[in-house]
Design a protein around this motif. Structure first.
Motif, PDB file in Angstrom:
ATOM      1  N   GLY A   3       0.809  -1.217   0.000  1.00 23.01           N
ATOM      2  CA  GLY A   3       0.000   0.000   0.000  1.00 23.01           C
ATOM      3  C   GLY A   3       0.835   1.257   0.000  1.00 23.01           C
ATOM      4  N   ARG A   4       1.768   1.343   0.950  1.00 19.98           N
ATOM      5  CA  ARG A   4       2.600   2.545   1.037  1.00 19.98           C
ATOM      6  C   ARG A   4       3.491   2.703  -0.185  1.00 19.98           C
ATOM      7  N   TRP A   5       3.938   1.575  -0.740  1.00 23.33           N
ATOM      8  CA  TRP A   5       4.782   1.659  -1.933  1.00 23.33           C
ATOM      9  C   TRP A   5       3.998   2.221  -3.116  1.00 23.33           C
ATOM     10  N   VAL A   6       2.746   1.835  -3.237  1.00 23.02           N
ATOM     11  CA  VAL A   6       1.922   2.353  -4.336  1.00 23.02           C
ATOM     12  C   VAL A   6       1.695   3.848  -4.165  1.00 23.02           C
ATOM     13  N   VAL A   7       1.378   4.264  -2.937  1.00 23.92           N
ATOM     14  CA  VAL A   7       1.178   5.691  -2.676  1.00 23.92           C
ATOM     15  C   VAL A   7       2.450   6.474  -2.966  1.00 23.92           C
ATOM     16  N   THR A   8       3.574   5.946  -2.512  1.00 21.20           N
ATOM     17  CA  THR A   8       4.848   6.621  -2.756  1.00 21.20           C
ATOM     18  C   THR A   8       5.143   6.723  -4.246  1.00 21.20           C
ATOM     19  N   ALA A   9       4.845   5.640  -4.973  1.00 16.47           N
ATOM     20  CA  ALA A   9       5.088   5.654  -6.420  1.00 16.47           C
ATOM     21  C   ALA A   9       4.207   6.698  -7.113  1.00 16.47           C
ATOM     22  N   LEU A  10       2.941   6.802  -6.692  1.00 12.33           N
ATOM     23  CA  LEU A  10       2.052   7.806  -7.286  1.00 12.33           C
ATOM     24  C   LEU A  10       2.547   9.217  -7.013  1.00 12.33           C
ATOM     25  N   LEU A  11       3.005   9.462  -5.789  1.00 13.62           N
ATOM     26  CA  LEU A  11       3.505  10.789  -5.448  1.00 13.62           C
ATOM     27  C   LEU A  11       4.791  11.116  -6.207  1.00 13.62           C
TER      28      LEU A  11
END
Length: 532
Positions: A402-410
């Motif tokens: 989850g956090r990796w996806v959010v970080t990638a989007l940002l």
């Protein structure tokens, strides 16, 4: 020497005021950096009108006296009778004035407006979220190229209305939980900010937030009416009474009537097209200048006429809606709404409804631009983006992604933002407004003062308008005037007899800029004496 404990340091950074100030400083610094690398030059009609308001307020005046030669200075979005002023509400102009007074340049006022809006959005997000979530939203706002470059690097606004909307929504969230004086005052201040930036859309935003508050109280159980009267109604009435009195005084100084808005005076004098699609256009209006007539007849009025058929209306509003979607939900952050069940949750549904109501209200207007949606859509869409990113993090938690996806989007959004800023900074195209600014700067470096007559030789109803003046026309180094070919020209020549006069023909190729004495000479196109 004693040191603060980790718990005290953690408590310090969890304070809403600390986070709001931090994001405000970052937003201000970003705006200043971009403007330093690529100084903004006013281009759109609205920008010149707002700059007039900013200069007026910075000089300690609410309006300006009508100049004896005012008929030569008529232009779009300003009026000269009963006083010389911008037609727009004073909110944006006040920020520009603050930029002039504090930093010596009006664009600094835009940075201040951006910073205030960012701080208000952080405060709004803290109403129902953690410091991390609010800072995440602030980061999303900071990486919005549309907001940072379109609102943050031009003079025509958007951030002031977003500031008012964020105060309204943030106060609503807090008042639903518990009636208190602080959010009540914040709601009143937000309403006043909107009344002085975008009155129509602001009124819709106020209505939505009042209904939202009442609905929240109904669901949670009605609070004690005495507490509401003491902690909500009384503080709000106190703030609103002062604000409304100040607005009435401003209207009285500018228009001569406390209840008559400057916008109304301008529309009564110049407009052909109404502001709403169901209204009828003005007929039989006469203008003193052909350029003014062409603008209102061939640019403004067709916007209204084209929307009088069902097909024309839907075509116009579809384009406006797609533009707004691109503006507020930039790729890759738009993925948030596709990849998550974002309609789950009462608060999310209310925020989505607020966005829809703000959009629907703007569809009644003849013109629909993204900054018209700023009171509701700007802060509510930001809250929805934060909710969507949080939802992605929660859904992917059990898989550890989850956090990796959010970080990638940002990170992807940061890349898009960086490329947008780089393209903006490296843009070296020279357009008419750059030439206008260069003419002024060149003449200002030479001894004496100047008057530039502008003669249009073609139908002129585009956004390119050269005739805009400073707040104090009499003392301005450079004065721009329309050549009328009648006694107005001679009156201007007599009034400014101590100045150097020039003639500008912006429609000619190459553009002609010559001493006015040679205006009818065959040698005019070859004259270069003192030409910038």
């Amino acid at each position: 020497m004693s040191h603060a404990s980790p718990d005290r340091r953690r408590t310090f950074w969890r304070r809403t005021s600390v986070g709001a100030v931090t994001i405000a400083i970052a937003t201000f610094a970003l705006g200043a950096l971009i403007s330093t690398l690529h100084p903004p030059v006013p281009e759109v009609h609205d920008e010149f009108s707002y700059l007039l308001a900013g200069e007026t307020f910075a000089a300690g005046r609410l309006t300006n006296p009508t100049h004896p030669c005012w008929k030569s200075f008529e232009s779009y979005h300003v009026f000269h009778q009963p006083s010389y002023a911008s037609k727009y509400p004073p909110g944006q102009g006040l920020f520009l004035a603050a930029g002039i007074l504090l930093f010596g340049q009006p664009i600094a006022g835009v940075w201040l407006a951006q910073a205030a809006a960012a701080a208000a959005c952080y405060w709004m997000l803290r109403g129902r979220g953690s410091p991390k979530g609010a800072m995440l939203g602030s980061l999303v706002l900071l990486l919005q190229p549309s907001i940072q470059l379109t609102w943050g690097q031009t003079y025509w606004g958007g951030s002031v209305a977003m500031l008012g909307g964020a105060l309204l929504i943030g106060a609503t969230i807090r008042l639903i939980k518990q009636p208190a004086a602080t959010p009540a005052v914040a709601m009143a201040l937000g309403a006043l900010v909107l009344a002085n930036s975008r009155p129509y859309e602001g009124a819709v935003a106020c209505l939505v937030c009042v209904l939202w508050t009442l609905l929240g109280w109904w669901r949670r159980g009605w609070p004690d009416w005495r507490a509401v009267a003491k902690r909500v109604v009384l503080p709000q009435m106190s703030v609103m009474s002062i604000g409304l009195a100040a607005m009435a005084f401003y209207n009285w100084q500018v228009t001569g009537d406390p209840l008559t808005l400057p916008y109304m005076v301008h529309e009564e004098q110049y407009a052909l097209s109404p502001n709403f699609i169901w209204q009828e256009p003005v007929e039989g209006r006469t203008y003193r200048h052909q350029a003014m007539q062409d603008f209102h007849e061939k640019w403004a009025l067709p916007w209204h006429t084209s929307q009088q058929t069902l097909a024309g209306y839907f075509d116009s509003k579809l384009k406006a809606t797609l533009l707004a979607l691109w503006f507020y939900f930039p790729i890759p952050l738009a993925v948030v709404f596709v990849a998550t069940p974002w309609m789950r949750g009462k608060q999310c549904r209310v925020l989505a409804a607020a966005c829809l109501l703000g959009w629907a209200a703007s569809m009644a207007s003849v013109w629909s631009w993204p900054h018209y949606l700023a009171p509701l859509v700007a802060p509510a869409s930001l809250a929805l983006l934060v909710w969507g990113l949080r939802n992605i993090a929660v859904m992917g938690r059990h898989r550890g992604v989850g956090r990796w996806v959010v970080t990638a989007l940002l990170l992807l959004q940061a890349t898009v933002f960086t490329c947008s800023v780089a393209s903006h900074v490296q843009n070296e195209d020279v357009h008419w407004h750059h030439l206008r600014a260069s003419f002024e700067q060149s003449l200002q470096t030479q001894p004496g003062k100047d008057v530039i007559f502008v003669r249009y030789t073609k139908p002129y109803y585009s956004t390119a308008e050269w005739v805009y003046n400073a707040a104090d026309i009499e003392q301005a180094e450079v004065v721009w005037a329309r050549e009328t070919g009648d006694e107005c020209d001679q009156r201007l020549l007599d009034h400014f007899s101590d100045r150097q006069f020039w003639l500008l023909l912006p429609d000619e190729r190459p553009m002609q800029f010559v001493p006015y004495a040679l205006r009818n000479s065959a040698l005019a196109s070859h004259a270069a004496d003192r030409s910038p």
